[in-house]
Write an enzyme that holds these catalytic residues in place. Structure first.
Site, PDB file in Angstrom:
ATOM      1  N   ARG A  38      43.814  40.969  25.471  1.00 27.23           N
ATOM      2  CA  ARG A  38      43.902  40.128  26.659  1.00 27.23           C
ATOM      3  C   ARG A  38      43.093  38.843  26.475  1.00 27.23           C
ATOM      4  O   ARG A  38      42.935  38.381  25.356  1.00 27.23           O
ATOM      5  CB  ARG A  38      43.462  40.959  27.878  1.00 27.23           C
ATOM      6  CG  ARG A  38      44.361  42.187  28.095  1.00 27.23           C
ATOM      7  CD  ARG A  38      43.983  42.945  29.335  1.00 27.23           C
ATOM      8  NE  ARG A  38      44.145  42.121  30.525  1.00 27.23           N
ATOM      9  CZ  ARG A  38      43.619  42.416  31.717  1.00 27.23           C
ATOM     10  NH1 ARG A  38      42.920  43.545  31.861  1.00 27.23           N
ATOM     11  NH2 ARG A  38      43.788  41.609  32.744  1.00 27.23           N
ATOM     12  N   PRO A  65      34.257  47.846  39.802  1.00 32.64           N
ATOM     13  CA  PRO A  65      34.858  47.049  40.869  1.00 32.64           C
ATOM     14  C   PRO A  65      36.367  46.879  40.750  1.00 32.64           C
ATOM     15  O   PRO A  65      36.906  46.742  39.646  1.00 32.64           O
ATOM     16  CB  PRO A  65      34.162  45.687  40.745  1.00 32.64           C
ATOM     17  CG  PRO A  65      33.563  45.665  39.386  1.00 32.64           C
ATOM     18  CD  PRO A  65      33.264  47.092  39.033  1.00 32.64           C
ATOM     19  N   ASN A  66      36.992  46.866  41.900  1.00 29.41           N
ATOM     20  CA  ASN A  66      38.439  46.627  42.069  1.00 29.41           C
ATOM     21  C   ASN A  66      39.317  47.787  41.618  1.00 29.41           C
ATOM     22  O   ASN A  66      40.533  47.743  41.807  1.00 29.41           O
ATOM     23  CB  ASN A  66      38.884  45.328  41.358  1.00 29.41           C
ATOM     24  CG  ASN A  66      38.181  44.111  41.919  1.00 29.41           C
ATOM     25  OD1 ASN A  66      38.200  43.912  43.131  1.00 29.41           O
ATOM     26  ND2 ASN A  66      37.514  43.330  41.085  1.00 29.41           N
ATOM     27  N   ARG A  70      47.158  46.794  42.476  1.00 24.15           N
ATOM     28  CA  ARG A  70      46.538  45.682  41.739  1.00 24.15           C
ATOM     29  C   ARG A  70      47.256  45.462  40.401  1.00 24.15           C
ATOM     30  O   ARG A  70      47.220  46.329  39.527  1.00 24.15           O
ATOM     31  CB  ARG A  70      45.080  46.053  41.463  1.00 24.15           C
ATOM     32  CG  ARG A  70      44.341  45.054  40.629  1.00 24.15           C
ATOM     33  CD  ARG A  70      43.004  45.620  40.167  1.00 24.15           C
ATOM     34  NE  ARG A  70      42.290  44.632  39.404  1.00 24.15           N
ATOM     35  CZ  ARG A  70      41.338  44.912  38.537  1.00 24.15           C
ATOM     36  NH1 ARG A  70      40.966  46.159  38.322  1.00 24.15           N
ATOM     37  NH2 ARG A  70      40.738  43.949  37.883  1.00 24.15           N
ATOM     38  N   HIS A 101      39.145  51.989  29.396  1.00 24.28           N
ATOM     39  CA  HIS A 101      39.857  50.905  30.071  1.00 24.28           C
ATOM     40  C   HIS A 101      41.335  51.246  30.120  1.00 24.28           C
ATOM     41  O   HIS A 101      41.894  51.735  29.128  1.00 24.28           O
ATOM     42  CB  HIS A 101      39.668  49.574  29.337  1.00 24.28           C
ATOM     43  CG  HIS A 101      38.246  49.165  29.253  1.00 24.28           C
ATOM     44  ND1 HIS A 101      37.586  48.599  30.319  1.00 24.28           N
ATOM     45  CD2 HIS A 101      37.335  49.294  28.267  1.00 24.28           C
ATOM     46  CE1 HIS A 101      36.328  48.381  29.979  1.00 24.28           C
ATOM     47  NE2 HIS A 101      36.143  48.804  28.737  1.00 24.28           N
ATOM     48  N   ASN A 156      34.549  53.545  33.483  1.00 22.21           N
ATOM     49  CA  ASN A 156      35.332  52.322  33.383  1.00 22.21           C
ATOM     50  C   ASN A 156      34.541  51.271  34.165  1.00 22.21           C
ATOM     51  O   ASN A 156      34.635  51.214  35.401  1.00 22.21           O
ATOM     52  CB  ASN A 156      36.729  52.479  33.976  1.00 22.21           C
ATOM     53  CG  ASN A 156      37.550  51.205  33.797  1.00 22.21           C
ATOM     54  OD1 ASN A 156      37.003  50.156  33.444  1.00 22.21           O
ATOM     55  ND2 ASN A 156      38.846  51.290  34.044  1.00 22.21           N
ATOM     56  N   GLU A 167      33.322  54.996  27.192  1.00 22.42           N
ATOM     57  CA  GLU A 167      33.822  53.837  27.952  1.00 22.42           C
ATOM     58  C   GLU A 167      35.345  53.848  27.906  1.00 22.42           C
ATOM     59  O   GLU A 167      35.924  54.026  26.831  1.00 22.42           O
ATOM     60  CB  GLU A 167      33.282  52.557  27.301  1.00 22.42           C
ATOM     61  CG  GLU A 167      33.821  51.276  27.898  1.00 22.42           C
ATOM     62  CD  GLU A 167      33.378  50.038  27.104  1.00 22.42           C
ATOM     63  OE1 GLU A 167      32.543  50.158  26.182  1.00 22.42           O
ATOM     64  OE2 GLU A 167      33.892  48.956  27.406  1.00 22.42           O
ATOM     65  N   TYR A 218      47.828  47.178  34.972  1.00 25.17           N
ATOM     66  CA  TYR A 218      47.038  48.398  35.184  1.00 25.17           C
ATOM     67  C   TYR A 218      47.872  49.633  35.517  1.00 25.17           C
ATOM     68  O   TYR A 218      47.336  50.729  35.614  1.00 25.17           O
ATOM     69  CB  TYR A 218      45.983  48.146  36.273  1.00 25.17           C
ATOM     70  CG  TYR A 218      45.016  47.047  35.888  1.00 25.17           C
ATOM     71  CD1 TYR A 218      44.187  47.196  34.784  1.00 25.17           C
ATOM     72  CD2 TYR A 218      44.953  45.855  36.606  1.00 25.17           C
ATOM     73  CE1 TYR A 218      43.314  46.184  34.398  1.00 25.17           C
ATOM     74  CE2 TYR A 218      44.080  44.844  36.236  1.00 25.17           C
ATOM     75  CZ  TYR A 218      43.265  45.013  35.124  1.00 25.17           C
ATOM     76  OH  TYR A 218      42.404  44.016  34.746  1.00 25.17           O
ATOM     77  N   ALA A 250      35.253  44.886  35.525  1.00 25.01           N
ATOM     78  CA  ALA A 250      34.784  43.537  35.166  1.00 25.01           C
ATOM     79  C   ALA A 250      33.329  43.536  34.697  1.00 25.01           C
ATOM     80  O   ALA A 250      32.924  42.657  33.914  1.00 25.01           O
ATOM     81  CB  ALA A 250      34.958  42.601  36.352  1.00 25.01           C
TER      82      ALA A 250
HETATM   83  C1  DQA Z   1      39.591  47.087  33.000  1.00 28.26           C
HETATM   84  C2  DQA Z   1      39.618  45.816  32.149  1.00 28.26           C
HETATM   85  C3  DQA Z   1      38.638  44.782  32.679  1.00 28.26           C
HETATM   86  O1  DQA Z   1      38.679  43.609  31.869  1.00 28.26           O
HETATM   87  C4  DQA Z   1      38.993  44.400  34.100  1.00 28.26           C
HETATM   88  O2  DQA Z   1      38.032  43.500  34.621  1.00 28.26           O
HETATM   89  C5  DQA Z   1      39.165  45.579  34.986  1.00 28.26           C
HETATM   90  C6  DQA Z   1      39.835  46.769  34.478  1.00 28.26           C
HETATM   91  C7  DQA Z   1      40.671  48.098  32.565  1.00 28.26           C
HETATM   92  O3  DQA Z   1      40.546  49.266  32.926  1.00 28.26           O
HETATM   93  O4  DQA Z   1      41.642  47.733  31.889  1.00 28.26           O
HETATM   94  O5  DQA Z   1      38.869  45.518  36.172  1.00 28.26           O
HETATM   95  O6  DQA Z   1      38.334  47.711  32.851  1.00 28.26           O
END
Ligand code: DQA
Length: 154
Positions: free
Chosen positions: A106, A9-10, A17, A99, A73, A97, A22, A76
């Site tokens: 964080r 998501p997002n 964003r 990020h 990825n 995985e 990011y 959240a």
């Molecule tokens: C994320 C890190 C997560 O904590 C966050 O909710 C994201 C992006 C990252 O790629 O740094 O949406 O996965």
């Protein structure tokens, strides 16, 4: 070799964003770099983004018959989703995985990943390069898995 890249998501908002966290790369440009690298490595790649947990679970289940490995990825859902973890565990494909941000530097709640225990490894904190490093790691893992012979060294 066919690899699946899943974005949670997002991540469709990348580029606008929180660029301080990011980066400025859009999802489209990350996918395009991943396709370039896949071509270089000699594998095929599908990419998919969803804001919905169940849709990601469906995509993971479908990968069982069509992909050799998953780069994910979970965004959240990393920190909340037993359903995504169980789906990955159920299909047991090699999984990496990734990020963009370093989730361990964080907020406290981001330090726990439900996905890490069912992934081969985690790459976190290298911005868009996390995906490229992750794809290389997954490619190597799948090559090893495909050429693995029972009774190593015998
Ligand atoms: C994320 C890190 C997560 O904590 C966050 O909710 C994201 C992006 C990252 O790629 O740094 O949406 O996965």
């Amino acid at each position: 070799m066919n690899l699946l890249v899943l974005h949670g998501p997002n991540l469709n908002l990348l580029g606008v964003r929180e660029p301080g966290i990011y980066g400025c790369a859009t999802l489209e440009s990350i996918n395009s770099s991943l396709h370039d690298l896949a071509r270089e490595l000699g594998c095929t790649l599908s990419t998919f983004q969803s804001n919905h947990e169940g849709v990601l679970v469906d995509a993971i289940q479908s990968a069982a018959g069509s992909a050799d490995g998953i780069l994910i990825n979970p965004a959240a859902y990393t920190h909340t989703s037993v359903a995504i973890r169980d789906a990955l565990s159920a299909i047991s494909l090699p999984t990496v995985e990734v990020h963009l941000s370093n989730i361990h530097r964080r907020e406290e709640f981001r330090r726990h990943s439900y996905i890490a225990p069912v992934a081969a490894g985690q790459i976190s904190g290298f911005g868009a390069d996390s995906y490229l490093l992750g794809l290389r790691a997954l490619f190597t893992l799948v090559i090893k898995r495909l050429s693995e012979e029972p009774g190593c060294g015998t």
